[in-house]
Design a protein around this motif. Structure first.
Motif, PDB file in Angstrom:
ATOM      1  N   SER A  21      47.162  40.990  41.835  1.00 56.19           N
ATOM      2  CA  SER A  21      46.242  41.689  40.947  1.00 56.19           C
ATOM      3  C   SER A  21      44.886  41.859  41.618  1.00 56.19           C
ATOM      4  O   SER A  21      43.915  41.230  41.226  1.00 56.19           O
ATOM      5  N   ARG A  23      42.738  44.274  41.684  1.00 53.79           N
ATOM      6  CA  ARG A  23      41.757  45.225  41.149  1.00 53.79           C
ATOM      7  C   ARG A  23      40.937  44.572  40.048  1.00 53.79           C
ATOM      8  O   ARG A  23      41.441  44.270  38.978  1.00 53.79           O
ATOM      9  N   ARG A  25      36.701  44.299  38.336  1.00 53.29           N
ATOM     10  CA  ARG A  25      35.354  44.862  38.206  1.00 53.29           C
ATOM     11  C   ARG A  25      34.386  43.712  38.444  1.00 53.29           C
ATOM     12  O   ARG A  25      34.513  42.659  37.831  1.00 53.29           O
ATOM     13  N   ALA A  34      31.855  46.400  42.423  1.00 57.06           N
ATOM     14  CA  ALA A  34      33.236  46.837  42.659  1.00 57.06           C
ATOM     15  C   ALA A  34      33.847  47.179  41.314  1.00 57.06           C
ATOM     16  O   ALA A  34      33.487  46.589  40.298  1.00 57.06           O
ATOM     17  N   ASP A  35      34.766  48.150  41.314  1.00 51.70           N
ATOM     18  CA  ASP A  35      35.461  48.459  40.064  1.00 51.70           C
ATOM     19  C   ASP A  35      36.962  48.469  40.285  1.00 51.70           C
ATOM     20  O   ASP A  35      37.442  48.305  41.400  1.00 51.70           O
ATOM     21  N   VAL A  36      37.708  48.650  39.224  1.00 56.72           N
ATOM     22  CA  VAL A  36      39.168  48.519  39.259  1.00 56.72           C
ATOM     23  C   VAL A  36      39.868  49.627  40.040  1.00 56.72           C
ATOM     24  O   VAL A  36      41.063  49.532  40.279  1.00 56.72           O
ATOM     25  N   HIS A  37      39.165  50.650  40.464  1.00 58.84           N
ATOM     26  CA  HIS A  37      39.780  51.762  41.197  1.00 58.84           C
ATOM     27  C   HIS A  37      39.952  51.464  42.678  1.00 58.84           C
ATOM     28  O   HIS A  37      40.543  52.264  43.395  1.00 58.84           O
ATOM     29  N   ARG A  38      39.432  50.304  43.126  1.00 58.29           N
ATOM     30  CA  ARG A  38      39.540  49.946  44.541  1.00 58.29           C
ATOM     31  C   ARG A  38      39.915  48.461  44.637  1.00 58.29           C
ATOM     32  O   ARG A  38      39.284  47.619  44.009  1.00 58.29           O
ATOM     33  N   PRO A  39      40.932  48.124  45.431  1.00 56.06           N
ATOM     34  CA  PRO A  39      41.332  46.718  45.562  1.00 56.06           C
ATOM     35  C   PRO A  39      40.201  45.858  46.131  1.00 56.06           C
ATOM     36  O   PRO A  39      39.422  46.312  46.967  1.00 56.06           O
ATOM     37  N   VAL A  40      40.117  44.632  45.676  1.00 53.90           N
ATOM     38  CA  VAL A  40      39.135  43.669  46.169  1.00 53.90           C
ATOM     39  C   VAL A  40      39.893  42.484  46.744  1.00 53.90           C
ATOM     40  O   VAL A  40      40.760  41.924  46.080  1.00 53.90           O
ATOM     41  N   ALA A  67      36.295  44.127  50.328  1.00 51.98           N
ATOM     42  CA  ALA A  67      37.323  45.112  49.982  1.00 51.98           C
ATOM     43  C   ALA A  67      37.771  45.768  51.279  1.00 51.98           C
ATOM     44  O   ALA A  67      37.050  45.720  52.280  1.00 51.98           O
ATOM     45  N   GLY A  83      39.266  41.494  35.177  1.00 55.64           N
ATOM     46  CA  GLY A  83      40.467  42.110  35.720  1.00 55.64           C
ATOM     47  C   GLY A  83      41.668  41.793  34.862  1.00 55.64           C
ATOM     48  O   GLY A  83      41.559  41.137  33.829  1.00 55.64           O
TER      49      GLY A  83
END
Length: 117
Positions: A21, A23, A25, A34-40, A67, A83
């Motif tokens: 998991s 992704r 914020r 960072a937001d959920v549209h880019r993996p961290v 990221a 998340g």
């Protein structure tokens, strides 16, 4: 001296959880890092000024968000991670999965008075 509410140092994504998991914020004092549209891959929080005689950095968290292809650094008094379900380490102990966690520095919350030698 400041104290971090959850732990003095925390990694908001443990390696095992990051693959399942990745992704989340991440906000530092309300600023989006960072937001959920880019993996961290990892969020690292370090309490500045802890254990030092110079209180100039006390009450501040050093935030690092890793990221793919990016590294974001910030300083903040409060950091929130949200998340679908992520794990984190606090003082070497795995915690989670959780959906949201906020770490806040409370300057002067803890202190230690030692007798004279």
């Amino acid at each position: 001296m400041g104290e971090l509410a959850a732990a003095e140092q925390a990694n908001a994504l443990t390696p095992e959880t990051a693959d399942h998991s990745p992704r989340v914020r991440v906000e530092a004092d309300g600023r989006l890092l960072a937001d959920v549209h880019r993996p961290v891959r990892m969020v690292q929080l370090t309490l500045q000024g802890a254990g030092r005689s110079d209180p100039a950095g006390a009450g501040v968290l050093e935030v690092v968000v890793s990221a793919p292809g990016a590294l974001v650094r910030a300083r903040a008094a409060s950091v929130s991670v949200v998340g679908r379900g992520f794990g984190y380490e606090a003082d070497g102990h795995a915690v989670g999965p959780v959906r949201a966690r906020t770490w806040t520095v409370h300057p002067g919350a803890w202190g230690l008075l030692l007798p004279a030698a």
